[in-house]
Design a protein around this motif. Structure first.
Motif, mmCIF file in Angstrom:
data_model
loop_
_atom_site.group_PDB
_atom_site.id
_atom_site.type_symbol
_atom_site.label_atom_id
_atom_site.label_comp_id
_atom_site.label_asym_id
_atom_site.label_seq_id
_atom_site.Cartn_x
_atom_site.Cartn_y
_atom_site.Cartn_z
ATOM 1 N N LEU A 40 -9.558 3.134 37.151
ATOM 2 C CA LEU A 40 -10.332 2.305 38.063
ATOM 3 C C LEU A 40 -11.750 2.831 38.242
ATOM 4 C CD1 LEU A 40 -7.544 1.606 40.693
ATOM 5 C CD2 LEU A 40 -8.593 -0.063 39.161
ATOM 6 N N TYR A 41 -11.886 4.150 38.322
ATOM 7 C CA TYR A 41 -13.241 4.707 38.448
ATOM 8 C C TYR A 41 -14.092 4.325 37.243
ATOM 9 C CZ TYR A 41 -17.129 7.912 38.840
ATOM 10 O OH TYR A 41 -18.411 8.431 38.912
ATOM 11 N N ASN A 42 -13.546 4.468 36.069
ATOM 12 C CA ASN A 42 -14.315 4.154 34.860
ATOM 13 C C ASN A 42 -14.572 2.653 34.728
ATOM 14 O OD1 ASN A 42 -14.936 6.548 32.927
ATOM 15 N ND2 ASN A 42 -12.940 7.015 33.820
ATOM 16 N N TYR A 43 -13.665 1.817 35.220
ATOM 17 C CA TYR A 43 -13.883 0.373 35.204
ATOM 18 C C TYR A 43 -15.104 0.005 36.038
ATOM 19 C CZ TYR A 43 -12.971 -4.609 36.006
ATOM 20 O OH TYR A 43 -13.073 -5.978 36.095
ATOM 21 N N TYR A 44 -15.143 0.480 37.279
ATOM 22 C CA TYR A 44 -16.285 0.154 38.135
ATOM 23 C C TYR A 44 -17.564 0.844 37.669
ATOM 24 C CZ TYR A 44 -13.530 -2.541 41.454
ATOM 25 O OH TYR A 44 -12.752 -3.523 42.036
ATOM 26 N N LYS A 45 -17.441 2.045 37.113
ATOM 27 C CA LYS A 45 -18.639 2.714 36.594
ATOM 28 C C LYS A 45 -19.218 1.938 35.416
ATOM 29 C CE LYS A 45 -20.499 7.163 35.077
ATOM 30 N NZ LYS A 45 -21.330 6.580 34.001
ATOM 31 N N ARG A 105 -14.050 7.614 46.007
ATOM 32 C CA ARG A 105 -14.694 8.159 44.816
ATOM 33 C C ARG A 105 -15.606 7.117 44.173
ATOM 34 N NH1 ARG A 105 -11.886 9.646 39.026
ATOM 35 N NH2 ARG A 105 -13.699 10.696 38.092
ATOM 36 N N ILE A 106 -15.128 5.897 44.052
ATOM 37 C CA ILE A 106 -15.933 4.824 43.458
ATOM 38 C C ILE A 106 -17.147 4.525 44.334
ATOM 39 C CG2 ILE A 106 -15.898 2.371 42.812
ATOM 40 C CD1 ILE A 106 -12.895 2.797 42.132
ATOM 41 N N ALA A 107 -17.008 4.697 45.643
ATOM 42 C CA ALA A 107 -18.108 4.425 46.578
ATOM 43 C C ALA A 107 -19.326 5.298 46.320
ATOM 44 C CB ALA A 107 -17.628 4.618 48.017
ATOM 45 N N GLU A 108 -19.167 6.387 45.573
ATOM 46 C CA GLU A 108 -20.299 7.255 45.252
ATOM 47 C C GLU A 108 -21.223 6.630 44.205
ATOM 48 O OE1 GLU A 108 -20.993 10.075 46.725
ATOM 49 O OE2 GLU A 108 -19.154 10.238 47.908
ATOM 50 N N LEU A 109 -20.739 5.639 43.452
ATOM 51 C CA LEU A 109 -21.564 5.010 42.427
ATOM 52 C C LEU A 109 -22.749 4.298 43.082
ATOM 53 C CD1 LEU A 109 -18.657 3.615 40.223
ATOM 54 C CD2 LEU A 109 -20.209 5.496 39.625
ATOM 55 N N PRO A 110 -23.911 4.284 42.426
ATOM 56 C CA PRO A 110 -25.158 3.908 43.107
ATOM 57 C C PRO A 110 -25.208 2.502 43.670
ATOM 58 C CG PRO A 110 -25.490 4.067 40.725
ATOM 59 C CD PRO A 110 -24.159 4.684 41.026
ATOM 60 N N ASN A 111 -24.654 1.509 42.982
ATOM 61 C CA ASN A 111 -24.766 0.154 43.509
ATOM 62 C C ASN A 111 -23.453 -0.419 44.036
ATOM 63 O OD1 ASN A 111 -24.445 0.346 40.646
ATOM 64 N ND2 ASN A 111 -24.817 -1.840 40.388
#
Length: 317
Positions: free
Chosen positions: A132-137, A166-172
């Motif tokens: 999931l992290y890599n999907y959203y990244k 963890r995903i919430a750390e991604l910039p947008n």
């Protein structure tokens, strides 16, 4: 775009406040998109009900039944009609990631404020965090618009609060519509603080979430335009009272809507939620219309029961 990619979190914090509704899409007797009807509904929702933003082409909008061109047109019409009077968040969810990106780029081009992407179905996957992290990244790396996560049971699982944080750390990544039990979304709210906006679709929990979790955003379902009329804006009223810290008054107003909630709940057939919502819209004078397959239409008996409950609900027309 009204903001740079790295400004998405801050821009959302400033502009996503209050009640945002998920739009049902009106289809005519030939099951074609009724653009004039959609525009009429949007004008009513914004001008008469004071709804602050719209969630477009999502599950309420029957996105799974629409072609790619229809989904794009749906976004364009909504962005055009909302203009600078209300925000838009476009659902670009799809199992095919290239379709997600194509819709995301269209959202950027047509003037949308944000997009939302639901967690994908993951066949045979039991350890989901890295997937999931890599999907959203992957999406964040290729889109500049602010992206909201969306976790709901239809994916076959619920995203863990730790994964979401963890995903919430991604910039947008700027928000999440988190359709999960209250303990899970309360835990995520405490974990992410002001980093992203956390919300859920339960209208009945909205006031408690303002008071206890400090939420500023209702994102979003159909209650904002099913529970309210031009002359009866009690959801908006209790929301503003809660934002002002007047929680006792807000609870009294919220609880006064219980007859309306019960009227909707008691007449909604388990297999026909979309048709029921559209018929309730028609009773309110909005444009409802038909549903597309695989959704089912109401029978005349179901319409009669719904109309009787509607008329006894106490809503002021």
């Amino acid at each position: 775009m009204k903001y740079a990619k790295h400004e998405a979190k801050g821009y959302a914090r400033e502009t996503m406040r209050g009640i945002w509704a998920a739009a049902l899409n009106p289809f005519d007797d030939k099951l074609q998109m009724n653009e004039a009807g959609l525009r009429r509904n949007i004008r009513h929702w914004i001008d008469d009900l004071g709804i602050k933003g719209l969630f477009v082409a999502g599950k309420q909008g029957e996105f799974w039944s629409m072609s790619l061109d229809e989904r794009k047109r749906n976004m364009t019409v909504a962005a055009d009609e909302c203009g600078d009077k209300a925000g838009t968040i476009m659902s670009i969810s799809d199992q095919n990631v290239d379709t997600v990106l194509e819709l995301g780029r269209h959202a950027q081009d047509c003037g949308a404020d944000y997009v939302v992407v639901h967690a994908p179905m993951l066949s045979f996957v039991h350890d989901r965090d890295e997937v999931l992290y890599n999907y959203y990244k992957y999406l964040c790396d290729r889109l500049d618009i602010g992206i909201a996560m969306w976790s709901h049971p239809d994916s076959g699982y619920l995203m863990a609060p730790e994964t979401c944080a963890r995903i919430a750390e991604l910039p947008n990544i700027m928000a999440i519509k988190y359709s999960v039990p209250r303990e899970m979304y309360a835990r995520l709210s405490r974990m992410v603080g002001d980093k992203i906006l956390v919300s859920t679709s339960s209208e009945e929990e909205w006031l408690d979430n303002i008071e206890e979790l400090g939420w500023q955003l209702y994102l979003c379902s159909s209650p904002p335009y099913l529970l309210q009329t031009t002359n009866d804006r009690r959801m908006d009223e209790y929301t503003e009272l809660a934002f002002a810290g007047k929680f006792d008054q807000a609870r009294r107003v919220r609880d006064s809507l219980n007859r309306v909630r019960d009227a909707i709940r008691s007449t909604k057939p388990g297999g026909k939620p979309t048709a029921h919502g559209k018929y309730w819209q028609e009773l309110l004078g909005q444009v409802g219309g038909r549903v597309r397959h695989p959704m089912l239409e109401l029978t005349q008996a179901e319409k009669d029961a719904t109309k009787a409950a509607f008329e006894a609900s106490g809503l002021k027309l």
